[in-house]
Structures are given as C-alpha cells and as structure tokens.
Design a protein around this motif. Structure first.
Motif, PDB file in Angstrom:
ATOM      1  N   SER A 237      63.622  38.315 118.213  1.00 56.20           N
ATOM      2  CA  SER A 237      64.023  38.026 116.832  1.00 56.20           C
ATOM      3  C   SER A 237      63.552  36.646 116.396  1.00 56.20           C
ATOM      4  O   SER A 237      63.131  36.456 115.244  1.00 56.20           O
ATOM      5  CB  SER A 237      65.542  38.130 116.706  1.00 56.20           C
ATOM      6  OG  SER A 237      66.000  39.425 117.032  1.00 56.20           O
ATOM      7  N   ALA A 238      63.596  35.679 117.313  1.00 55.43           N
ATOM      8  CA  ALA A 238      63.141  34.337 116.977  1.00 55.43           C
ATOM      9  C   ALA A 238      61.640  34.306 116.713  1.00 55.43           C
ATOM     10  O   ALA A 238      61.166  33.636 115.785  1.00 55.43           O
ATOM     11  CB  ALA A 238      63.499  33.363 118.097  1.00 55.43           C
ATOM     12  N   LEU A 239      60.863  35.037 117.513  1.00 52.07           N
ATOM     13  CA  LEU A 239      59.419  35.078 117.294  1.00 52.07           C
ATOM     14  C   LEU A 239      59.073  35.754 115.977  1.00 52.07           C
ATOM     15  O   LEU A 239      58.186  35.295 115.246  1.00 52.07           O
ATOM     16  CB  LEU A 239      58.750  35.802 118.457  1.00 52.07           C
ATOM     17  CG  LEU A 239      58.775  35.074 119.809  1.00 52.07           C
ATOM     18  CD1 LEU A 239      58.195  35.963 120.898  1.00 52.07           C
ATOM     19  CD2 LEU A 239      58.011  33.751 119.719  1.00 52.07           C
ATOM     20  N   VAL A 240      59.771  36.823 115.667  1.00 55.23           N
ATOM     21  CA  VAL A 240      59.525  37.498 114.390  1.00 55.23           C
ATOM     22  C   VAL A 240      59.911  36.594 113.226  1.00 55.23           C
ATOM     23  O   VAL A 240      59.216  36.531 112.200  1.00 55.23           O
ATOM     24  CB  VAL A 240      60.298  38.829 114.340  1.00 55.23           C
ATOM     25  CG1 VAL A 240      60.208  39.462 112.961  1.00 55.23           C
ATOM     26  CG2 VAL A 240      59.759  39.788 115.395  1.00 55.23           C
ATOM     27  N   ASP A 241      61.022  35.873 113.384  1.00 59.93           N
ATOM     28  CA  ASP A 241      61.478  34.985 112.314  1.00 59.93           C
ATOM     29  C   ASP A 241      60.507  33.839 112.071  1.00 59.93           C
ATOM     30  O   ASP A 241      60.376  33.340 110.951  1.00 59.93           O
ATOM     31  CB  ASP A 241      62.860  34.444 112.666  1.00 59.93           C
ATOM     32  CG  ASP A 241      63.518  33.747 111.485  1.00 59.93           C
ATOM     33  OD1 ASP A 241      63.222  34.119 110.337  1.00 59.93           O
ATOM     34  OD2 ASP A 241      64.323  32.823 111.703  1.00 59.93           O
ATOM     35  N   ASN A 242      59.804  33.399 113.139  1.00 58.51           N
ATOM     36  CA  ASN A 242      58.865  32.290 113.015  1.00 58.51           C
ATOM     37  C   ASN A 242      57.440  32.746 112.744  1.00 58.51           C
ATOM     38  O   ASN A 242      56.529  31.912 112.747  1.00 58.51           O
ATOM     39  CB  ASN A 242      58.876  31.441 114.296  1.00 58.51           C
ATOM     40  CG  ASN A 242      60.077  30.527 114.364  1.00 58.51           C
ATOM     41  OD1 ASN A 242      60.043  29.391 113.904  1.00 58.51           O
ATOM     42  ND2 ASN A 242      61.162  31.026 114.936  1.00 58.51           N
ATOM     43  N   ALA A 243      57.237  34.033 112.539  1.00 57.17           N
ATOM     44  CA  ALA A 243      55.874  34.521 112.304  1.00 57.17           C
ATOM     45  C   ALA A 243      55.290  33.914 111.033  1.00 57.17           C
ATOM     46  O   ALA A 243      54.144  33.437 111.017  1.00 57.17           O
ATOM     47  CB  ALA A 243      55.879  36.048 112.226  1.00 57.17           C
ATOM     48  N   ILE A 244      56.074  33.909 109.958  1.00 56.09           N
ATOM     49  CA  ILE A 244      55.587  33.306 108.704  1.00 56.09           C
ATOM     50  C   ILE A 244      55.413  31.807 108.869  1.00 56.09           C
ATOM     51  O   ILE A 244      54.457  31.202 108.361  1.00 56.09           O
ATOM     52  CB  ILE A 244      56.568  33.618 107.562  1.00 56.09           C
ATOM     53  CG1 ILE A 244      56.691  35.134 107.380  1.00 56.09           C
ATOM     54  CG2 ILE A 244      56.131  32.959 106.272  1.00 56.09           C
ATOM     55  CD1 ILE A 244      57.711  35.534 106.327  1.00 56.09           C
ATOM     56  N   TYR A 245      56.322  31.178 109.617  1.00 59.35           N
ATOM     57  CA  TYR A 245      56.269  29.728 109.837  1.00 59.35           C
ATOM     58  C   TYR A 245      54.973  29.330 110.544  1.00 59.35           C
ATOM     59  O   TYR A 245      54.244  28.439 110.100  1.00 59.35           O
ATOM     60  CB  TYR A 245      57.497  29.336 110.654  1.00 59.35           C
ATOM     61  CG  TYR A 245      57.698  27.860 110.854  1.00 59.35           C
ATOM     62  CD1 TYR A 245      58.164  27.054 109.818  1.00 59.35           C
ATOM     63  CD2 TYR A 245      57.444  27.273 112.080  1.00 59.35           C
ATOM     64  CE1 TYR A 245      58.365  25.714 110.008  1.00 59.35           C
ATOM     65  CE2 TYR A 245      57.640  25.929 112.279  1.00 59.35           C
ATOM     66  CZ  TYR A 245      58.104  25.152 111.250  1.00 59.35           C
ATOM     67  OH  TYR A 245      58.289  23.808 111.447  1.00 59.35           O
TER      68      TYR A 245
ATOM     69  N   GLY B 291      52.374  31.278 110.900  1.00 56.98           N
ATOM     70  CA  GLY B 291      51.235  31.769 110.129  1.00 56.98           C
ATOM     71  C   GLY B 291      50.765  30.765 109.100  1.00 56.98           C
ATOM     72  O   GLY B 291      49.554  30.612 108.863  1.00 56.98           O
ATOM     73  N   SER B 292      51.694  30.051 108.477  1.00 57.92           N
ATOM     74  CA  SER B 292      51.291  29.009 107.515  1.00 57.92           C
ATOM     75  C   SER B 292      50.554  27.887 108.221  1.00 57.92           C
ATOM     76  O   SER B 292      49.590  27.316 107.683  1.00 57.92           O
ATOM     77  CB  SER B 292      52.530  28.473 106.800  1.00 57.92           C
ATOM     78  OG  SER B 292      53.438  27.893 107.728  1.00 57.92           O
ATOM     79  N   TYR B 293      50.989  27.555 109.456  1.00 61.05           N
ATOM     80  CA  TYR B 293      50.267  26.540 110.219  1.00 61.05           C
ATOM     81  C   TYR B 293      48.831  26.976 110.513  1.00 61.05           C
ATOM     82  O   TYR B 293      47.881  26.189 110.377  1.00 61.05           O
ATOM     83  CB  TYR B 293      50.978  26.265 111.546  1.00 61.05           C
ATOM     84  CG  TYR B 293      52.256  25.490 111.410  1.00 61.05           C
ATOM     85  CD1 TYR B 293      52.585  24.833 110.229  1.00 61.05           C
ATOM     86  CD2 TYR B 293      53.158  25.412 112.460  1.00 61.05           C
ATOM     87  CE1 TYR B 293      53.747  24.133 110.100  1.00 61.05           C
ATOM     88  CE2 TYR B 293      54.339  24.711 112.346  1.00 61.05           C
ATOM     89  CZ  TYR B 293      54.631  24.071 111.156  1.00 61.05           C
ATOM     90  OH  TYR B 293      55.793  23.374 111.040  1.00 61.05           O
ATOM     91  N   LEU B 294      48.678  28.218 110.912  1.00 63.43           N
ATOM     92  CA  LEU B 294      47.333  28.716 111.205  1.00 63.43           C
ATOM     93  C   LEU B 294      46.455  28.703 109.956  1.00 63.43           C
ATOM     94  O   LEU B 294      45.247  28.422 110.039  1.00 63.43           O
ATOM     95  CB  LEU B 294      47.423  30.132 111.787  1.00 63.43           C
ATOM     96  CG  LEU B 294      48.079  30.262 113.163  1.00 63.43           C
ATOM     97  CD1 LEU B 294      48.183  31.731 113.571  1.00 63.43           C
ATOM     98  CD2 LEU B 294      47.289  29.473 114.202  1.00 63.43           C
ATOM     99  N   LEU B 295      47.033  28.987 108.808  1.00 62.42           N
ATOM    100  CA  LEU B 295      46.271  28.943 107.568  1.00 62.42           C
ATOM    101  C   LEU B 295      45.789  27.529 107.268  1.00 62.42           C
ATOM    102  O   LEU B 295      44.619  27.310 106.892  1.00 62.42           O
ATOM    103  CB  LEU B 295      47.134  29.471 106.419  1.00 62.42           C
ATOM    104  CG  LEU B 295      46.487  29.470 105.028  1.00 62.42           C
ATOM    105  CD1 LEU B 295      45.248  30.370 105.013  1.00 62.42           C
ATOM    106  CD2 LEU B 295      47.485  29.919 103.978  1.00 62.42           C
TER     107      LEU B 295
END
Length: 710
Positions: free
Chosen positions: A159-167, A169-173
């Motif tokens: 759940s923590a990994l899914v919750d941080n996916a957007i977080y 993902g913005s870093y990777l962008l």
C-alpha cells in the motif's frame, strides 16, 4: 588541536532534538523505527544550524593562514629573481645581498573552537547525504506505511509503494526533463554533475518553501511575543480557541461513535470461526477498553452495515478508526490544557487588578515543597503581574529589529561594493580584528533566529487533521514524519542563504572569497538554469511581499472568508466565539470543582469512619441487592401504581433493613453514608420501623443526612 567544542555542540544539539521530539511525539505509543527516523531527521537538521558557525570561524582562520603563505611565497620568488638578475648584469663574484624580511604576519590566532583539518568534510558528508537520503526516499515511504490500514507487513508495504507511485513518478519526470536539458546543451554528464543537479533541484524546492515560511515567521514571531505580554489578549484568544476546540471535540467524539457502531455491525457478521475474525480482533485491540465496553453494552444496530464483511472493508475501517482515535485523544488532551490555561490567565488578570501583592489562586496548585518555599506568592505576583509582561515586550522589540535586519539583508545581500547587508558588515568588522568569538556569536544568533522563524511557522501549520503538530505527546506518526521531511529539505537552503547574507558564497556575490567546508560539500546557492536568471532579485522581493501580507493578516482574512474562522479582534463572529468559550470553560471549571469536592468528601468519610475498601464494598453490595429488589419506575407509571409496587415488596425491604443493621454493626458504617454503585453516588437510609418510615418519606421530606449531597 582539539575537537572539544565540536563534541559539546554535537551533544547539546542531540539533547535539544530529543527534548523537542519528546514534547511532540509519544515514545511509548509510536513505533521505535519511526521515533528513531524522526529523531535523526530533526537532529541532523538542527546540527547544521548549530555547527555552521564553527565552520565559519575555522574558514576565516584557514583563509588568513593561506593568505600569509601566499605573501611569503610571493616575497621569496621576487627575492630569488632579483638576486639572479643582479649576478648576471654585474658578472662579478660578489656575495648577494640578504633577502628582505618577509611581511609582518597578521594576527592569525587560532580560534578557541578550532577543528583539525579533514574533520569538517567528513562530518558534512555524513550529515548532508544522510538527511537527503531520509527526506527523499525513506521518510515518504515510511509516512505512507504508518497510515496504511492493512494487517500484515507485506500488505502495508505494498500500500505504501502504491501510495508513493505518483510521488516518485513526479520525481522521475523532473529528472527526465533535466537530463533532456543537459543533452540539448551538450554539457556532458558524469557523477559530479549528477550530484550537482540533484543538489540544485533540492535547493530550488527548499528555497521556495523557505520564502513562504520566513515571510510569515519574521512578522509573526515578534507579534506573538508582543501579544503574549497582554493578559487580556491571551485570555480572549484562549476563550476563542476553547470555543473552536469544543466544536472539534464534539465532531471527534461523534466520528469515533459512528466508527464504533460500524465496527459493531461488522463484528456481528464475523463470528468466532470466521476467517476474518483475527483481523477484527486486531481492530478491537486498538480501541480503549472503556469505549469497547460501552459499545458492547449497547445492542447492535438494526440496519445492516453497508459494507459486506471483507478484508478491504476491515482495512478501510482500521485506517479510519486509528485516525479518529488519535484525533479524539489529541482533542481531549488539548481541552484539558486549554481549561487549565484559562484558569491561570483569569487568576493573573484578577491578581493584577488587586492591591494585594500576594498571588492568590482560585485552585490551590500542586507544587513541590521546595518550589513553594522558593517561589512564594509574593515572588509569583511580581513575576506574573509585573515583570513578565515588560520582559516579553522587550523581547518583542528586539525580535522586530532583527526581523528588519534580515529583510534588509535579503534585499541587499548581492551588493558587495559597498556591502549593504548588515550581517556582512558586522561579520567583516569582527573579521578585521580576528575576533573569532564575536564571529561565532553573530553567526549563531543570526542562524538561530532565522531557524526559529522558519521552524516555528512549520510547527504551526495545520492542514485539516492530516498534518498537525500538537504538543504534550499528541502528534501522530504521520505528522512527525512529515515534519522531519520538511526540516531536512529546508535547512540546507536556509544555511546557504545565510552564507550569502554574510558574503561567503562566491557564486552569489560573483567575487572570489573564502568558502566554508559546508559549501564545498553541499554546493552553492545555485538553482536550475531555467529559473536562475534574476532569482536573487525575486527571492527577497517575495519575502517582503509575504511579510506585508502577514502584517496586515491577509491570510487570516482569506481563511475567515472561506469559512475557516480565525482570531481577529475586529470581527463580530470572533466576539461571539469568545463569549461562547468563556461560558464553556466556566462550566467545565465548575464541573471539575465539584469532582474535587466529592473526592475530598469521600476521603474525609474514609478517614473519619474507617473501614477502607472492605466496608465500602460491603455497603455497595447491600445497596445493589436493595436496587435488585425494587423494580425501576417507568416514566408513564402513575403514583398509585408506584406505591402499590413498593408495598408489594415490603417483605424484601424489611429483610434489607435487618441486613443493613447487621452490616452497619460489622463495618462501622451508620444509617447513612457515601454509596457508590455503577458510577452513581447517593444516600439511602432506613430507620427502625423500615417500611413505615419509607412510606412517610413519600409525603414528608426526611431530615438531610450528613452525606446526602455527595
């Protein structure tokens, strides 16, 4: 050479971080990993603030020694060249003249806090990169892990990994955009440039947050100190806060009640042999025993629960219940504290208007005998009614002056000829005489005040109930982790900003100057090239604009217009909330006073009649048996039916009268006493004739006993 001052600073900073974390966190309730991670984040952030002045003084000393070595080397080279030219021109074998004496050595005295070379580079690498690793990788994942409602470690981690996916993902962008920018500009790419890009992006993010926090704190810190000197202002603010907290308290209790009813509904569908029963047991273990007993005493709701018993429904209920219980505990604790604060402020206001110079409390305080001997009522009156207000006003004036110096230096720190930044002027005056102690004092006080303004704003921020730092061990794990992340991201750019204010960053003032070891490891106050042009001009302008907005309370007025009521003196709704809070606190104070009086009467009863717990338990059991014999009256029953019901149990009452007489002779308790059953207290007395006396009590009021009002 000794590292004693550095070690002392490291130890004192750890104590400060531990004390602050103990005030806000709960070491007994929170997980040990969360406590350690937040402590490291806070400790390393504060460590940069406390140790940087030592780095500044050591850098000035090393620069002085380096300048002396360069002067000696230049003088030696000139002397050698002059001797060679003289020998070739004259072509006579003569003894060369002696070299001229070297220039006089300046006063390059070692500072009292001198640190051996090589210590600071290793120290800053450990502190900086550990804090950055925590704030960008570990703490975000841990933050999502703590608020997950799953029941196993693997499910929580997922759940923590899914919750941080957007977080993430913005870093990777952002990283992709930076790499594309490097490829288009043909700057090349290696390990050093990658570290510089990462530090530049982190500094840019932190500097924008620093603008917001400093713009608010530079005005709010002096204003808070000034208002703290006024007892009337503090009292009105406490009344206002009590009214808002009372509403929040009611909402928190209602939220917990609804979730407990949902838990009861789900629990009714999950029997002892159900596969989800262990999960339900975990949820029930998180509920306090008194709340769980209260729920079990009530019948389950008639309507079935909307959620079908499933693991997802239990996870959702578990997550919501943990958050609601934490909110309820925090609100209840704050309610008790605000009542005590209002009582103390009312005592101060009443004693300040009195002609008596001895402080009188409405409720006797519980203090150590030694403290009562030292802190006498006269000394307390002088401190609370006379000295404290003037001292706070003096501190407010000093803080306001320092805030103006910070704002002026932010506007002019890029000017070097002449130097307009007041921090740079003061430091250069101390540097000219190599007064290292004054240099460290100026640097420490300046850094401490800037950090105080930024950190105090961070600790006051409240985003609904998601992020809220509450003192007295009432902060949840999610908010503690978020504060650790913010401190790690704010402190490095704040320290680089201070080095720019004192003109020790060559990339800002565009001149060659000595640089600290922190700058060499951390990097310069450079930002991404896209926004670097003109940033040094817009940065201080934004601080001034936010200071003006804070001074005129534009943010509070905007929040009040949106429905989030703020404390404003010239607002009618604020006056209504003040009156409401005054009424609520007065009612709560009277309730507490009654509880204290009842406890004192019970204690006095125990001391006078003896018997202790044994007689009290025997008397309670007798009272309980009497209540079992008498059917409770319903509201719709008539007086005649009530009398008939009581007359029907005359044999039981006669037996109870004889039993009470026997119990009284054994336990030493008279005909009346303090009786406690099921959380209620009252008086019950039967005379010698038993039923006759009880029947007369229906028409004639009996004499009041000694403990009938308890």
């Amino acid at each position: 050479m000794s590292v004693g001052p550095l070690v002392v600073e490291v130890v004192l900073t750890f104590l400060v971080a531990a004390v602050v974390l103990y005030r806000y966190g709960n070491w007994y309730r929170h997980h040990i990993i969360v406590t350690v991670a937040v402590l490291i984040a806070w400790y390393f952030s504060m460590l940069i603030v406390f140790i940087l002045p030592l780095d500044v003084s050591n850098t000035i000393y090393e620069n002085c020694v380096q300048n002396w070595v360069e002067k000696v080397s230049a003088a030696t080279v000139n002397t050698t060249a002059h001797s060679n030219i003289s020998v070739e021109d004259v072509n006579v074998t003569t003894t060369p003249p002696p070299p001229p004496p070297p220039p006089p050595q300046p006063h390059c005295l070692k500072p009292w806090s001198f640190v051996p070379p090589g210590v600071f580079p290793v120290f800053w690498r450990i502190v900086y990169w550990t804090s950055q690793f925590l704030t960008w990788l570990i703490l975000p994942l841990m933050q999502s892990f703590t608020k997950a409602g799953d029941f196993t470690f693997g499910a929580k981690l997922k759940s923590a990994l899914v919750d941080n996916a957007i977080y993430y993902g913005s870093y990777l962008l952002i990283v992709g955009i930076l790499l594309l920018y490097i490829a288009l500009t043909d700057l090349g790419l290696d390990g050093g440039k990658l570290r510089a890009i990462a530090a530049s992006a982190s500094n840019t993010w932190g500097l924008f947050w620093l603008v917001l926090l400093l713009g608010y704190g530079l005005v709010e810190v002096p204003r808070t100190l000034w208002h703290s000197a006024s007892t009337i202002h503090n009292l009105h603010h406490a009344y206002f806060y009590a009214a808002k907290l009372s509403q929040e308290r009611a909402e928190a209790n209602e939220r917990v009640h609804d979730l407990l009813q949902s838990m009861r509904a789900l629990g009714g569908s999950i029997g002892p042999g159900h596969p989800l029963r262990p999960h339900m047991d975990v949820i029930e273990s998180k509920v306090p025993a008194e709340l769980l007993d209260r729920v079990r005493r009530h019948p389950p709701p008639d309507s079935p629960h909307a959620d079908v018993p499933s693991e997802k429904a239990l996870v959702r209920l578990h997550k919501q219940l943990l958050k609601a219980l934490q909110c309820q505990r925090r609100v209840e604790t704050q309610w008790g504290l605000v009542v005590e604060r209002v009582v103390a402020l009312e005592d101060t206001h009443r004693n300040a208007a009195s002609h008596d110079t001895a402080f009188k409390h409405s409720t006797p305080p519980h203090r150590h005998p030694l403290l009562q001997y030292i802190y006498t009522p006269t000394i307390e009156w002088v401190w609370r009614c006379r000295v404290r207000g003037w001292l706070l006003r003096g501190l407010a004036v000093c803080a306001a002056l320092v805030s103006m110096v910070v704002v002026w230096s932010e506007l002019t720190f890029f000017s070097t000829s002449p130097a307009l930044s007041l921090f740079a002027v003061f430091l250069n005056l101390a540097k000219a005489s190599y007064d290292y102690f004054t240099i460290e004092v100026i640097s420490s006080l300046s850094m401490a005040y800037i950090a105080l303004c930024a950190y105090s704003t961070l600790f006051k921020i409240r985003v609904l109930n998601l992020y809220y730092l509450a003192p007295h061990h009432q902060t949840d794990e999610y908010s503690l982790i978020f504060s650790g992340m913010m401190l790690c991201r704010l402190t490095p750019p704040m320290c680089l900003n201070f080095l720019s204010l004192i003109h020790m960053d060559s990339h800002v003032i565009k001149e060659r100057t000595e640089e600290t070891h922190y700058t060499q490891i951390m990097g310069h106050m450079d930002v991404i090239k896209i926004i670097s042009d003109g940033f040094n001009i817009y940065f201080p302008m934004m601080i001034v604009a936010l200071c003006l907005a804070t001074y005129y309370s534009l943010g509070s007025r905007l929040l009040s217009a949106l429905g989030f009521q703020q404390f404003m003196v010239d607002d009618g709704l604020t006056s209504d909330l003040i009156e409401e809070g005054k009424t609520l606190v007065s009612r709560e104070s009277r309730r507490r006073q009654r509880l204290e009086d009842n406890a004192a009467r019970r204690k006095d009863f125990t001391q006078r009649f003896g018997g202790g717990e044994s007689s009290a338990s025997m008397y309670r059991s007798a009272r309980q048996r009497a209540e079992d014999l008498v059917r409770p009256l319903k509201r719709e029953d008539s007086s005649e039916s009530a009398q008939l019901e009581l007359l029907g149990g005359c044999e039981g009452l006669a037996d109870y009268a004889s039993h009470t007489t026997t119990t009284s002779s054994l336990g030493g308790v008279g005909d009346s006493g303090d009786v406690e059953a099921g959380g209620r207290s009252g008086g019950f007395s039967l005379g010698g004739s038993g039923l006759a006396q009880y029947s007369r009590s229906r028409t004639h009021r009996p004499d009041k006993g000694l403990f009938d009002d308890v």
